[in-house]
Motif scaffolding. Structure first.
Motif, PDB file in Angstrom:
ATOM      1  N   ARG A 266      -5.681   2.728  -9.085  1.00 28.76           N
ATOM      2  CA  ARG A 266      -5.238   3.580 -10.194  1.00 28.76           C
ATOM      3  C   ARG A 266      -6.417   4.344 -10.803  1.00 28.76           C
ATOM      4  O   ARG A 266      -6.335   5.542 -11.044  1.00 28.76           O
ATOM      5  CB  ARG A 266      -4.538   2.757 -11.270  1.00 28.76           C
ATOM      6  CG  ARG A 266      -4.044   3.631 -12.433  1.00 28.76           C
ATOM      7  CD  ARG A 266      -3.291   2.880 -13.487  1.00 28.76           C
ATOM      8  NE  ARG A 266      -3.946   1.636 -13.841  1.00 28.76           N
ATOM      9  CZ  ARG A 266      -3.300   0.541 -14.193  1.00 28.76           C
ATOM     10  NH1 ARG A 266      -1.990   0.521 -14.232  1.00 28.76           N
ATOM     11  NH2 ARG A 266      -3.962  -0.542 -14.517  1.00 28.76           N
TER      12      ARG A 266
ATOM     13  N   VAL B  71      -7.619   7.111  -8.372  1.00 34.82           N
ATOM     14  CA  VAL B  71      -6.684   8.245  -8.375  1.00 34.82           C
ATOM     15  C   VAL B  71      -6.917   9.104  -9.606  1.00 34.82           C
ATOM     16  O   VAL B  71      -6.986  10.342  -9.527  1.00 34.82           O
ATOM     17  CB  VAL B  71      -5.216   7.754  -8.296  1.00 34.82           C
ATOM     18  CG1 VAL B  71      -4.239   8.879  -8.620  1.00 34.82           C
ATOM     19  CG2 VAL B  71      -4.928   7.186  -6.915  1.00 34.82           C
ATOM     20  N   GLU B  72      -7.074   8.468 -10.774  1.00 36.49           N
ATOM     21  CA  GLU B  72      -7.293   9.218 -12.012  1.00 36.49           C
ATOM     22  C   GLU B  72      -8.630   9.932 -12.006  1.00 36.49           C
ATOM     23  O   GLU B  72      -8.715  11.113 -12.358  1.00 36.49           O
ATOM     24  CB  GLU B  72      -7.203   8.274 -13.217  1.00 36.49           C
ATOM     25  CG  GLU B  72      -5.802   7.763 -13.471  1.00 36.49           C
ATOM     26  CD  GLU B  72      -5.745   6.656 -14.517  1.00 36.49           C
ATOM     27  OE1 GLU B  72      -6.805   6.259 -15.068  1.00 36.49           O
ATOM     28  OE2 GLU B  72      -4.624   6.171 -14.786  1.00 36.49           O
TER      29      GLU B  72
ATOM     30  N   ALA C  70       1.794  -0.182  -5.330  1.00 35.26           N
ATOM     31  CA  ALA C  70       1.073   1.021  -5.762  1.00 35.26           C
ATOM     32  C   ALA C  70       2.019   2.069  -6.328  1.00 35.26           C
ATOM     33  O   ALA C  70       1.648   2.807  -7.245  1.00 35.26           O
ATOM     34  CB  ALA C  70       0.281   1.606  -4.593  1.00 35.26           C
TER      35      ALA C  70
ATOM     36  N   LYS D 221       2.065   1.955  -9.900  1.00 31.52           N
ATOM     37  CA  LYS D 221       0.784   2.020 -10.614  1.00 31.52           C
ATOM     38  C   LYS D 221       0.186   3.415 -10.681  1.00 31.52           C
ATOM     39  O   LYS D 221      -0.605   3.686 -11.576  1.00 31.52           O
ATOM     40  CB  LYS D 221      -0.242   1.110  -9.921  1.00 31.52           C
ATOM     41  CG  LYS D 221       0.014  -0.348 -10.073  1.00 31.52           C
ATOM     42  CD  LYS D 221      -0.923  -0.897 -11.091  1.00 31.52           C
ATOM     43  CE  LYS D 221      -0.840  -2.408 -11.149  1.00 31.52           C
ATOM     44  NZ  LYS D 221      -1.497  -2.925 -12.317  1.00 31.52           N
ATOM     45  N   VAL D 222       0.490   4.261  -9.716  1.00 35.86           N
ATOM     46  CA  VAL D 222      -0.159   5.573  -9.655  1.00 35.86           C
ATOM     47  C   VAL D 222       0.888   6.670  -9.818  1.00 35.86           C
ATOM     48  O   VAL D 222       2.050   6.478  -9.504  1.00 35.86           O
ATOM     49  CB  VAL D 222      -0.939   5.759  -8.337  1.00 35.86           C
ATOM     50  CG1 VAL D 222      -2.042   4.724  -8.215  1.00 35.86           C
ATOM     51  CG2 VAL D 222      -0.040   5.691  -7.123  1.00 35.86           C
TER      52      VAL D 222
END
Length: 164
Positions: free
Chosen positions: A107, A110-111, A139, A142-143
């Protein structure tokens, strides 16, 4: 440039590299590779998966597989090999080993990178998949980007048998 976070648990095979590098045609792709070798907590699940796949010899060998800290050096080499193979396709690639909390790290990566997608590339794990405890299923919660689940190729498996 298109950014993909690639979660793996073993070194990429040439077929895996060709497949993920070609997913977006001629577009430039940057990969952030997160590699988490399967650990002690997964030994029983791996053995069950091996039995389900009819690979009884592998199930018996699970007890002989190095785990934890002893597995660190081979994992570092596997990650380096995978990054080099992705770079050889003309893609950008950076990566790191995942020690703990892979989905929390996913996460944050990705951010931080503004990733466009997550690709989870693993061997089939029937028990985890059945209970939706596999990385891809978890996932997705979460993303905030698409999560693509692909099965990795065995070293001797032709690319046409790719499932996902």
């Amino acid at each position: 440039m298109f950014t993909s976070v690639l979660m793996i648990e073993q070194p990429l095979t040439p077929a895996d590299v060709d497949f993920v590098a070609s997913l977006h045609g001629d577009d430039a792709v940057s990969f952030v590779v997160l590699m988490q070798p399967r650990g002690d907590q997964d030994r029983l699940l791996r053995a069950i998966d091996d039995v389900a796949l009819g690979e009884l010899d592998r199930a018996v060998q699970e007890a002989e597989t190095p785990e934890g800290h002893a597995d660190g050096e081979p994992a570092e080499r596997a990650l380096a090999h995978s990054l080099d193979a992705l770079r050889a396709t003309g893609s950008e690639a950076v990566g790191q080993l995942v020690q703990r909390h892979p989905l929390d790290l996913l996460r944050s990566v990705v951010e931080e990178t503004g990733a466009d997608e997550v690709i989870v590339l693993t061997a089939p794990h029937f028990v985890e998949e059945f209970f939706h405890r596999d990385w891809a299923s978890r996932a997705r919660h979460k993303v905030g980007v698409p999560v693509l689940k692909l099965f990795s190729h065995a070293a001797d498996e032709p690319p046409e048998s790719q499932q996902g």
